[in-house]
Motif scaffolding. Structure first.
Motif, mmCIF file in Angstrom:
data_model
loop_
_atom_site.group_PDB
_atom_site.id
_atom_site.type_symbol
_atom_site.label_atom_id
_atom_site.label_comp_id
_atom_site.label_asym_id
_atom_site.label_seq_id
_atom_site.Cartn_x
_atom_site.Cartn_y
_atom_site.Cartn_z
ATOM 1 N N ARG A 1 0.722 -1.039 0.012
ATOM 2 C CA ARG A 1 -0.148 0.154 -0.139
ATOM 3 C C ARG A 1 0.734 1.722 0.029
ATOM 4 O O ARG A 1 0.208 1.984 -0.277
ATOM 5 C CB ARG A 1 -0.862 0.250 0.847
ATOM 6 N N LYS B 1 -0.832 1.061 -8.346
ATOM 7 C CA LYS B 1 -1.607 2.111 -7.724
ATOM 8 C C LYS B 1 -2.069 1.900 -6.671
ATOM 9 O O LYS B 1 -2.279 0.548 -5.876
ATOM 10 C CB LYS B 1 -3.078 2.254 -8.566
ATOM 11 N N ARG B 2 -2.199 2.701 -5.902
ATOM 12 C CA ARG B 2 -1.950 1.927 -3.798
ATOM 13 C C ARG B 2 -3.603 1.932 -4.117
ATOM 14 O O ARG B 2 -3.687 1.313 -3.050
ATOM 15 C CB ARG B 2 -1.650 3.168 -3.046
ATOM 16 N N SER B 3 -3.686 2.256 -4.849
ATOM 17 C CA SER B 3 -5.693 1.241 -4.958
ATOM 18 C C SER B 3 -5.905 0.708 -4.405
ATOM 19 O O SER B 3 -7.104 -0.171 -4.710
ATOM 20 C CB SER B 3 -6.955 2.647 -5.341
ATOM 21 N N THR C 1 -6.463 -3.672 -5.847
ATOM 22 C CA THR C 1 -7.693 -3.911 -4.912
ATOM 23 C C THR C 1 -6.734 -6.166 -5.041
ATOM 24 O O THR C 1 -5.948 -6.663 -5.555
ATOM 25 C CB THR C 1 -8.801 -5.100 -6.142
#
Length: 262
Positions: free
Chosen positions: A157, A166-168, A170
């Motif tokens: 993260r 990306k840090r988002s 899933t």
């Protein structure tokens, strides 16, 4: 400035006080707690106090650092301090916990520099609870106490942008992963009868356990037609995960290792 005799007395008092502070542990447990430098392997049966040693070792590192094994005398220690330590050793009085720690500590470790890692959520929860009871919330919350996978998620993260995610992101569970494998099979015009998604998923998972990328797995599979075809599925599957900004469960460790290596 202490004389050589007072320095020797200080070092003896430091070790004696520390042994007294941890008198509730047996000799082998104390030996493990005080071994602050280098790797340490503890072999012991169930219920013999391994977690107790771990908790006390973390607390010792945060409070005292390398005090027991150190031969260094802090430059600020005075003759009056040595006398106060002697009084404390004999009667347990005259020094607050804060002052005692200041006089004995040698390079104490910051809580955030400690990683206590385990296999199950239950074990990690117990570790956190016992650390909080021993250290208090301020220090215990700074220690990284978690499972392998949750630790890797925390690292990813923060840093996964360095490897293109990306840090988002899933995290896909088994059903999600097998759905992507089915999509990959369809794109490659392979049938589920020839390549059952469950079996393909298991092969890919074992490859990731060995930290094999699709390219490495393909090279290793040369000469085996079926595995060479699964290598193509693995490559397509991983490409789809990347495009979806997703990691499967095996990726959490594999991609963290990649992050460290690259």
């Amino acid at each position: 400035m202490l004389t050589e005799d007072l320095k020797e007395q200080y070092l003896e008092l430091r070790r004696a006080i520390l042994k007294k502070e941890y008198a509730y542990l047996n000799d082998k447990q104390r030996e493990a707690v005080f071994a602050a430098n280098g790797p340490l392997l503890i072999l012991a049966g169930a219920g013999s106090g391994k977690t107790t040693v771990l908790i006390n070792r973390i607390a010792y590192l945060i409070r005292f650092g390398n005090a027991y094994e150190s031969g260094d005398v802090p430059p600020f220690v005075t003759e009056a301090d040595v006398s106060a330590l002697l009084e404390y050793y004999r009667h347990g009085t005259g020094l607050s916990d804060t002052r005692l720690t200041a006089l004995l500590a040698d390079r104490p470790v910051k809580p955030h520099a400690i990683l206590a890692i385990t296999f199950t959520n239950k074990a990690a929860g117990e570790l956190k609870d016992r650390l909080r009871r021993t250290l208090g919330p301020e220090d215990s919350d700074g220690v990284w106490a978690a499972t392998f996978h949750s630790t890797c998620v925390r690292i990813l993260r923060r840093e996964c942008e360095r490897i293109g995610y990306k840090r988002s992101f899933t995290i896909y569970d088994t059903d999600d992963s097998r759905r992507v494998i089915k999509e990959t099979l369809e794109a490659l015009q392979f049938t589920e009868k020839d390549f059952p998604p469950r079996l393909v998923h298991e092969v890919i998972s074992r490859a990731k356990d060995k930290l094999l990328t699709p390219e490495q797995f393909a090279r290793q599979s040369q000469g085996d037609h079926r595995l060479s075809q699964i290598a193509k599925i693995y490559a397509g599957y991983q490409r789809r995960l990347f495009e979806a900004n997703a990691f499967d469960f095996d990726d959490l460790i594999m991609q963290t290792v990649r992050l460290f290596e690259e």
